[in-house]
Design a protein around this motif. Structure first.
Motif, short mmCIF file in Angstrom:
data_model
loop_
_atom_site.label_atom_id
_atom_site.label_comp_id
_atom_site.label_asym_id
_atom_site.label_seq_id
_atom_site.Cartn_x
_atom_site.Cartn_y
_atom_site.Cartn_z
N VAL A 103 3.55 -18.20 5.00
CA VAL A 103 4.83 -18.70 5.51
C VAL A 103 5.29 -19.75 4.51
O VAL A 103 4.71 -20.84 4.42
N GLY A 104 6.32 -19.43 3.74
CA GLY A 104 6.81 -20.34 2.71
C GLY A 104 8.01 -21.12 3.20
O GLY A 104 9.06 -20.53 3.46
N PHE A 105 7.84 -22.42 3.33
CA PHE A 105 8.97 -23.27 3.73
C PHE A 105 9.69 -23.77 2.48
O PHE A 105 9.06 -24.27 1.54
N PHE A 125 -1.46 -9.89 0.34
CA PHE A 125 -0.58 -10.55 1.30
C PHE A 125 -0.16 -9.54 2.36
O PHE A 125 0.49 -8.53 2.05
N ALA A 126 -0.52 -9.81 3.61
CA ALA A 126 -0.11 -8.94 4.71
C ALA A 126 1.35 -9.20 5.07
O ALA A 126 2.07 -8.29 5.49
N SER A 127 1.77 -10.44 4.93
CA SER A 127 3.16 -10.79 5.21
C SER A 127 3.55 -11.97 4.35
O SER A 127 2.71 -12.79 3.96
N LEU A 128 4.84 -12.05 4.05
CA LEU A 128 5.41 -13.18 3.32
C LEU A 128 6.74 -13.47 3.98
O LEU A 128 7.72 -12.74 3.78
N VAL A 129 6.74 -14.49 4.80
CA VAL A 129 7.94 -14.86 5.56
C VAL A 129 8.38 -16.25 5.10
O VAL A 129 7.57 -17.16 4.99
N PRO A 197 5.64 -5.36 -2.29
CA PRO A 197 5.11 -4.09 -1.80
C PRO A 197 3.97 -4.31 -0.79
O PRO A 197 3.16 -5.22 -0.95
N ASP A 198 3.95 -3.49 0.24
CA ASP A 198 2.86 -3.49 1.23
C ASP A 198 2.74 -4.78 2.01
O ASP A 198 1.66 -5.10 2.54
N ALA A 199 3.81 -5.54 2.09
CA ALA A 199 3.80 -6.78 2.89
C ALA A 199 5.08 -6.84 3.72
O ALA A 199 6.13 -6.34 3.30
N TRP A 200 4.98 -7.42 4.91
CA TRP A 200 6.16 -7.65 5.73
C TRP A 200 6.91 -8.83 5.13
O TRP A 200 6.41 -9.95 5.09
#
Length: 288
Positions: A103-105, A125-129, A197-200
């Motif tokens: 989670v990048g702020f 990385f499963a997700s990068l939000v 790729p391959d990450a939400w």
């Protein structure tokens, strides 16, 4: 028969000492650890534990492997990314996980995007939000750098002073870091339509102050008004339209400071702890 006075006394006593059968919050862990990456600026270091520490500890109390490491926020993306990589490796080693939820702020989102381009992190990385990340830059950066030399030098000097005090082992390069946030520079380096790729990949944007009915953290009132004249609705640091990347998850009615728990008053209008907890609920629903 109990008198009315006795009944009231018992009600008061019950509220004071009554125990809940299960007072601890339910454990709701995510599949992968959650790492919160802070952004540009070190004034939030005045918070106990540092930036996003309270949010990480709140998540840990709910069973989430949550981390909020720190790097020097007054350095360039490339330098910060190297530091983040070291922190992330330690999280993987400690948890035994093979993937992470990031989670990048603010500029932490740009740092995460830079990391994701490194082949060593491919598929990890499963997700990068991102949360109020300037994916299209912020006009405040060139505004500061274009001030008369004396004023510009003062602003850069304050940033570097705070950076040196907070991160003695990593000297700051505030002017170079600020220059990287100019809109044309950010868009050229991080095309808004480029995802991982391959990450939400998803984002939240923020709004407050001028042009909205959302109160503004007093120290951000002036930059909020300056930025409104340059780029419209914003959260005091990042234009709302600049915050979108990947899937749009929603607009936060909170200024840039309140989004990480800094607030002038104890208003319940926005709760950073509840926000990050809700985000972990969303990760869990996705099996992440």
């Amino acid at each position: 028969m109990l008198s009315g006075l006795t009944r009231r006394a018992e009600a008061v006593a019950r509220r004071a000492v009554e125990l809940e059968p299960m007072p601890q919050p339910p454990l709701r862990p995510t599949r992968y650890p959650v790492v919160l990456l802070h952004g540009f600026g070190a004034l939030a270091n005045l918070m106990q534990g540092g930036v996003l520490h309270a949010e990480a500890m709140h998540l840990r109390a709910r069973g989430v492997w949550a981390y909020a490491p720190h790097v020097n926020p007054y350095d360039t993306v490339d330098v910060r990314a190297v530091s983040w990589a070291d922190r992330l490796e330690r999280v993987l080693d400690e948890t035994g996980a093979d993937r992470l939820n990031l989670v990048g702020f603010s500029t932490g989102g740009l740092d995460a995007r830079a990391l994701a381009r490194d082949e060593r992190w491919a598929g990890r990385f499963a997700s990068l939000v991102t949360v109020s990340t300037p994916h299209r830059g912020s006009a405040l950066a060139p505004f500061v750098l274009d001030r008369p030399e004396r004023l510009r030098a003062w602003a850069i000097g304050v940033m570097e002073f705070v950076g040196r005090a907070a991160y003695e082992s990593a000297p700051p390069h505030a002017e170079a870091a600020l220059a990287e946030l100019a809109p044309d520079v950010v868009v050229d380096r991080f095309p808004p339509d480029e995802t991982v790729p391959d990450a939400w990949c998803a984002s939240y944007a923020g709004r407050a102050g001028k042009g909205t009915d959302v109160p503004m953290y007093p120290p951000l009132v002036v930059p909020n008004r300056i930025l409104h004249g340059l780029a419209g609705i914003n959260d005091g640091i990042v234009p709302t339209d600049s915050g979108w990347w990947g899937e749009r998850l929603g607009t936060l009615d909170a200024d840039h400071a309140r989004q990480i728990g800094l607030r002038w008053t104890a208003s319940p209008a926005y709760d950073s702890l509840a926000f990050f907890e809700a985000h972990c609920d969303a990760l869990r629903e996705r099996g992440l």
